[in-house]
Design a protein around this motif. Structure first.
Motif, mmCIF file in Angstrom:
data_model
loop_
_atom_site.group_PDB
_atom_site.id
_atom_site.type_symbol
_atom_site.label_atom_id
_atom_site.label_comp_id
_atom_site.label_asym_id
_atom_site.label_seq_id
_atom_site.Cartn_x
_atom_site.Cartn_y
_atom_site.Cartn_z
ATOM 1 N N ALA A 77 -44.881 23.281 10.882
ATOM 2 C CA ALA A 77 -45.411 22.099 10.198
ATOM 3 C C ALA A 77 -44.509 21.629 9.049
ATOM 4 N N VAL A 78 -43.435 22.376 8.770
ATOM 5 C CA VAL A 78 -42.616 22.055 7.587
ATOM 6 C C VAL A 78 -41.968 20.674 7.717
ATOM 7 N N GLN A 79 -41.309 20.427 8.823
ATOM 8 C CA GLN A 79 -40.600 19.137 8.954
ATOM 9 C C GLN A 79 -41.573 17.959 8.904
ATOM 10 N N THR B 252 -44.526 17.819 7.487
ATOM 11 C CA THR B 252 -45.066 17.679 6.125
ATOM 12 C C THR B 252 -44.057 16.979 5.219
ATOM 13 N N TYR B 253 -42.796 17.407 5.274
ATOM 14 C CA TYR B 253 -41.798 16.832 4.369
ATOM 15 C C TYR B 253 -41.322 15.454 4.824
ATOM 16 N N THR B 254 -41.624 15.095 6.056
ATOM 17 C CA THR B 254 -41.295 13.728 6.475
ATOM 18 C C THR B 254 -42.207 12.739 5.758
ATOM 19 N N PHE C 5 -42.367 10.313 -1.740
ATOM 20 C CA PHE C 5 -43.085 10.590 -2.998
ATOM 21 C C PHE C 5 -42.613 11.862 -3.687
ATOM 22 N N HIS C 6 -41.747 12.625 -3.012
ATOM 23 C CA HIS C 6 -41.398 13.971 -3.489
ATOM 24 C C HIS C 6 -40.999 13.983 -4.955
ATOM 25 N N ASP C 7 -40.168 13.028 -5.360
ATOM 26 C CA ASP C 7 -39.592 13.098 -6.701
ATOM 27 C C ASP C 7 -40.604 12.815 -7.815
ATOM 28 N N GLY D 225 -32.140 24.112 1.318
ATOM 29 C CA GLY D 225 -33.376 23.360 1.074
ATOM 30 C C GLY D 225 -33.154 22.346 -0.033
ATOM 31 N N VAL D 226 -32.125 21.524 0.098
ATOM 32 C CA VAL D 226 -31.725 20.612 -0.994
ATOM 33 C C VAL D 226 -32.769 19.538 -1.273
ATOM 34 N N GLY D 227 -33.685 19.293 -0.315
ATOM 35 C CA GLY D 227 -34.676 18.249 -0.523
ATOM 36 C C GLY D 227 -34.008 16.908 -0.731
ATOM 37 N N GLY E 108 -32.095 16.217 -3.203
ATOM 38 C CA GLY E 108 -30.807 16.393 -3.884
ATOM 39 C C GLY E 108 -30.869 16.463 -5.397
ATOM 40 N N LEU E 109 -32.073 16.707 -5.965
ATOM 41 C CA LEU E 109 -32.188 16.718 -7.430
ATOM 42 C C LEU E 109 -31.315 17.799 -8.069
ATOM 43 N N THR E 110 -31.328 19.001 -7.486
ATOM 44 C CA THR E 110 -30.473 20.079 -8.006
ATOM 45 C C THR E 110 -29.048 19.913 -7.493
ATOM 46 N N PHE E 111 -28.936 19.484 -6.242
ATOM 47 C CA PHE E 111 -27.620 19.411 -5.590
ATOM 48 C C PHE E 111 -26.685 18.469 -6.341
ATOM 49 N N VAL F 155 -27.686 22.420 2.570
ATOM 50 C CA VAL F 155 -28.360 22.500 3.873
ATOM 51 C C VAL F 155 -29.819 22.086 3.685
ATOM 52 N N GLU F 156 -30.313 21.263 4.592
ATOM 53 C CA GLU F 156 -31.709 20.809 4.509
ATOM 54 C C GLU F 156 -32.290 20.705 5.917
ATOM 55 N N TYR F 157 -33.556 21.105 6.035
ATOM 56 C CA TYR F 157 -34.207 21.223 7.337
ATOM 57 C C TYR F 157 -34.848 19.903 7.796
ATOM 58 N N GLY G 34 -29.915 21.804 8.687
ATOM 59 C CA GLY G 34 -29.889 23.196 9.139
ATOM 60 C C GLY G 34 -31.075 23.944 8.573
ATOM 61 N N THR G 35 -31.157 25.215 8.922
ATOM 62 C CA THR G 35 -32.288 26.007 8.447
ATOM 63 C C THR G 35 -31.844 27.286 7.759
ATOM 64 N N ALA G 36 -32.596 27.646 6.746
ATOM 65 C CA ALA G 36 -32.334 28.868 5.978
ATOM 66 C C ALA G 36 -32.405 30.112 6.848
ATOM 67 N N PHE G 37 -33.136 30.027 7.975
ATOM 68 C CA PHE G 37 -33.309 31.204 8.825
ATOM 69 C C PHE G 37 -32.062 31.513 9.651
ATOM 70 N N ASP G 38 -31.170 30.548 9.753
ATOM 71 C CA ASP G 38 -30.008 30.734 10.627
ATOM 72 C C ASP G 38 -28.846 29.910 10.052
ATOM 73 N N SER H 142 -34.237 26.021 -4.653
ATOM 74 C CA SER H 142 -35.352 25.745 -5.553
ATOM 75 C C SER H 142 -36.555 25.221 -4.781
ATOM 76 N N TYR H 143 -37.714 25.799 -5.072
ATOM 77 C CA TYR H 143 -39.007 25.374 -4.517
ATOM 78 C C TYR H 143 -38.978 25.302 -2.991
ATOM 79 N N MET H 144 -38.383 26.304 -2.372
ATOM 80 C CA MET H 144 -38.423 26.418 -0.911
ATOM 81 C C MET H 144 -39.081 27.738 -0.493
HETATM 82 C C1 LIG Z 1 -40.451 21.395 -2.308
HETATM 83 S S1 LIG Z 1 -39.003 20.793 -1.537
HETATM 84 C C2 LIG Z 1 -37.811 21.206 -2.777
HETATM 85 C C3 LIG Z 1 -36.540 20.436 -2.621
HETATM 86 C C4 LIG Z 1 -35.457 20.741 -3.642
HETATM 87 N N1 LIG Z 1 -34.927 22.066 -3.482
HETATM 88 C C5 LIG Z 1 -35.956 20.557 -5.041
HETATM 89 O O1 LIG Z 1 -36.020 21.531 -5.801
HETATM 90 O O2 LIG Z 1 -36.273 19.417 -5.417
HETATM 91 C C6 LIG Z 1 -38.683 22.004 -0.277
HETATM 92 C C7 LIG Z 1 -37.571 21.595 0.681
HETATM 93 O O3 LIG Z 1 -37.189 22.728 1.451
HETATM 94 C C8 LIG Z 1 -36.925 22.285 2.766
HETATM 95 N N2 LIG Z 1 -37.049 23.435 3.658
HETATM 96 C C9 LIG Z 1 -38.171 24.086 4.018
HETATM 97 N N3 LIG Z 1 -37.892 25.086 4.848
HETATM 98 C C10 LIG Z 1 -36.558 25.078 5.014
HETATM 99 C C11 LIG Z 1 -35.664 25.881 5.763
HETATM 100 N N4 LIG Z 1 -36.119 26.889 6.516
HETATM 101 N N5 LIG Z 1 -34.351 25.627 5.707
HETATM 102 C C12 LIG Z 1 -33.870 24.598 4.951
HETATM 103 N N6 LIG Z 1 -34.676 23.785 4.223
HETATM 104 C C13 LIG Z 1 -35.999 24.026 4.244
HETATM 105 C C14 LIG Z 1 -37.989 21.224 3.012
HETATM 106 O O4 LIG Z 1 -37.657 20.392 4.105
HETATM 107 C C15 LIG Z 1 -37.977 20.504 1.673
HETATM 108 O O5 LIG Z 1 -37.038 19.478 1.643
#
Ligand SMILES: C[S@@+](CC[C@H](N)C(=O)[O-])C[C@H]1O[C@@H](n2cnc3c(N)ncnc32)[C@H](O)[C@@H]1O
Length: 231
Positions: free
Chosen positions: A27-29, A31-33, A38-40, A70-72, A74-77, A92-94, A118-122, A136-138
């Motif tokens: 459900a992650v993709q 949800t974040y779509t 509004f994320h910021d 998980g750059v989201g 790009g606030l930290t990036f 890398v962002e999923y 990409g994904t943090a798992f691989d 951050s916050y992933m």
């Molecule tokens: C709460 S947001 C935080 C974004 C950013 N790091 C920040 O601090 O503003 C979480 C982000 O992690 C990404 N994410 C979740 N699971 C991930 C994974 N397995 N690999 C890469 N990114 C992932 C989500 O798509 C989302 O963009």
């Protein structure tokens, strides 16, 4: 300081266990779509103090090979790229919708960077590649088993002596902080599937040595900020 101000303290053990993770990986993709536009808003409201502490403790030295996972949006990036003009900074962002926002934010950067899906798992990088990994916050959306898998990927792609700098929601410790638990219990997607977690032990179990650990509370929102070193 009032309950809505900023508080920074050494990170201790949480007084209670984290809530169980309730957002399935599948459900992650999705949800974040819908969160992407509004994320910021929420990020600017409650995360700036912890994000500033994260960047300070990460202590980027220009010229490093840096990965953010998980750059989201790009606030930290964006700040990592600005602090590392002579180095290499990869993100890398999923979720494609979040990645699109990050690319927009970085569009005006004068410095080189690479943003990729990409994904943090691989992670598609060789072992021992990076000086620094930031996230951050992933990790706060995942349960124990998934967190261990991700931390083992971070360990693999870091150089020996490399560091990981992490920031995520902390387990609430007061009534005012507990409003975030209430929101998560009502509907995990309201907080992007994130709830308070305690990651000092999982980080140590993954083979890292924790060097610095802070608890940052801002406008009732508690965060852990941890920097650890790969052995
Ligand atoms: C709460 S947001 C935080 C974004 C950013 N790091 C920040 O601090 O503003 C979480 C982000 O992690 C990404 N994410 C979740 N699971 C991930 C994974 N397995 N690999 C890469 N990114 C992932 C989500 O798509 C989302 O963009």
């Amino acid at each position: 300081m009032g309950v809505f101000g900023k508080r920074i303290a050494p990170l201790g053990s949480p007084r209670r266990a984290p809530l169980a993770a309730r957002l399935p990986r599948s459900a992650v993709q999705g949800t974040y779509t819908w969160i992407a536009p509004f994320h910021d808003l929420l990020a600017h409201l409650v995360e700036p103090a912890a994000r500033a502490a994260l960047l300070e403790l990460a202590a980027v030295t220009d010229g490093e090979y840096i990965l953010e996972v998980g750059v989201g949006t790009g606030l930290t990036f964006r700040q990592l790229v600005d602090q590392n003009p002579s180095g290499r900074t990869i993100g890398v962002e999923y979720t494609p919708a979040m990645l699109k926002q990050a690319k927009r934010r970085l569009g005006t950067s004068r410095h080189a960077y690479n943003l990729t899906e990409g994904t943090a798992f691989d992670l598609t990088f060789g072992g021992g590649t990076f000086d620094l990994i930031v996230s951050s916050y992933m990790l706060d959306m995942y349960g124990n088993a998934d967190t261990a898998l991700i931390l083992s990927e971070f360990y693999r792609v870091l150089k020996p002596g490399g560091r990981v700098a992490l920031c995520h929601m902390a387990v609430p410790e007061s009534r005012t902080e507990s409003i975030w638990d209430l929101a998560y219990r009502a509907h995990p997607a309201l907080l992007g599937g994130c709830r308070g977690v305690s990651l000092t032990a999982p980080i140590a179990n993954a083979g890292f040595v924790v060097r610095e650990a802070l608890r940052v509370t801002y406008r009732t929102f508690p965060s852990e900020v941890i920097v650890a070193e790969r052995q």
